[in-house]
Design an enzyme around this catalytic site. Sequence first.
Site, mmCIF file in Angstrom:
data_model
loop_
_atom_site.group_PDB
_atom_site.id
_atom_site.type_symbol
_atom_site.label_atom_id
_atom_site.label_comp_id
_atom_site.label_asym_id
_atom_site.label_seq_id
_atom_site.Cartn_x
_atom_site.Cartn_y
_atom_site.Cartn_z
ATOM 1 C CD GLU A 51 45.531 35.030 40.702
ATOM 2 O OE1 GLU A 51 44.971 36.077 41.006
ATOM 3 O OE2 GLU A 51 46.419 34.498 41.393
ATOM 4 C CB SER A 52 47.355 28.564 38.849
ATOM 5 O OG SER A 52 46.219 27.719 38.794
#
Lengths: 252, 285
Positions: A51-52
Amino acid sequence: MSTYTADEMMSVAAARALSGGQRCFVGIGLPSTAANLARRTHAPDLVLIYESGALGSKPDWLPASIGDGILAETADAVIGVPEVFNYWLQPGRIDVGFLGAAQLDKFGNINTTVIGDDYANPKVRLPGAGGAPEIAANCHEVYVVVRQSKRSFVDQVDFVTSYGHGRGNGERERLGLRGAGPTLVITDLGVFRPDPDTHELVLTAVHPGVTVEQVREATGWELRVADELATTPTPTSDELAALRALKEASSS
Amino acid sequence: MDKRMTADEVAAELRDGMTIGIGGWGSRRKPMALIRAILRTDVKDLTVVSYGGPDVGLLAAAGKIRKLVFGFVTLDSVPFDPHFARARQSGAIDVTEYDEGMVAAGLSAAVKRLPFLPMRAGLGSDVVTTNPDLRTVTSPYADGEELLAVPALRLDVALVHLNRADARGNAQYLGPDPYFDDDFALAADRCFVSAERVVDTADLSSAPAQSLLLNRGAVTGVVAAPHGAHFTSAAPDYGRDEAFQRHYVACAKDPEAWPSFVDRFLSGDETTYQSEVTRFQEAAA
């Protein structure tokens, strides 16, 4: 064959579910362990997405958090969180969303919000939704990996954070969610898949040495068992070596 | 036009009951110097919109928050902020608990000055049942799809921290991720930017043009705040101060220890904070 733990069996079984060059959106923790094990054994072409914004990440150890620098340093590309949502997740460009769960129910709904009936005054407050609802709604398929007990494997979750199959019988399709939802659940006891019609999770395989009775005792609803119940092949020495090397690198 | 001001001047612009958006993500690139300045004011009853980290924890601990709109609150390397966990458990603050994508949709609607934006995730979930004001909308086209209509998250004020800015309010991120800082800025009536360094406009061209996240047209004030994201990260200028974050968490968990943390680090001005942090780091080294 060397001995192994139930957790190791779970990670190996979960890793085996991934193959080829699938684009896999990976949660931190058990999903990340399994996905990286798959990448370092039978599926080196997997595209792991965190997700980063790390696309095609190839970490040498298991990241402690989504912000661990190793994810970006070993990625094919790094994009911002807004792009992750707008260009990858929400349009359904991810093959497999790989999630963990604090609580999972018989229709694959996931709760990461509260334990207890009263939302305003719960027994335990969990970290919350994060990005999991987007993953659950939009990835082509969702795999869930979770340690199984009567507390984590319940008839109906206290709070539907990430929608699975609702109350089953095609409710998900009627809602218009594009992805197929949870198609596979791997625990430390066995493997579950949704019934094609009712979408109730059905035990389709037990891990070696685990009895159906043990699984029933760790399930918070009246468990259905597939007509042809499989037994998960035991972890190979290569799988165990790769898993232990990953864990070893992570703790050093 | 020179828009430079101090963190305390920014904080003095806030009024009771305002809705403020805070940029950054978890314990990353948070406008902590501006947050610390808010802690020194009497402002209260804020509605805060944030991908929350210690900004939310500190404001909650100081009783500044009436309502929080959030997708998560985490310190990244530490899963929970103890202040937030306590405020949440005790019901001290009202919450609108969304997921990350819903907060993004709400901000994006506000940026475009639309009343809402549709999305799929969240349908069927208890986010809808616990936020009874949420509505769905039906596509007017042949698909007839019913979608969640996430209402615009309009902000009175946005607070963001970037790596570089000029005095006119052009601002630049040099790290890996813009997060949603541009959306926060454009969803707000006024945006205040703190920056690691305030430089000449010409110096902003030493990095690629696309790193200029905020245009001066969207920025009301600029604050020079070296180490202004501390103890969160401001890559590539510095990473998160994990040792200090652990100290914050330990003190936040312990009602006996917290007053001395406040006394040492938060009761003075930003210069005092930074010098106490340096002393803390030297003692730990």
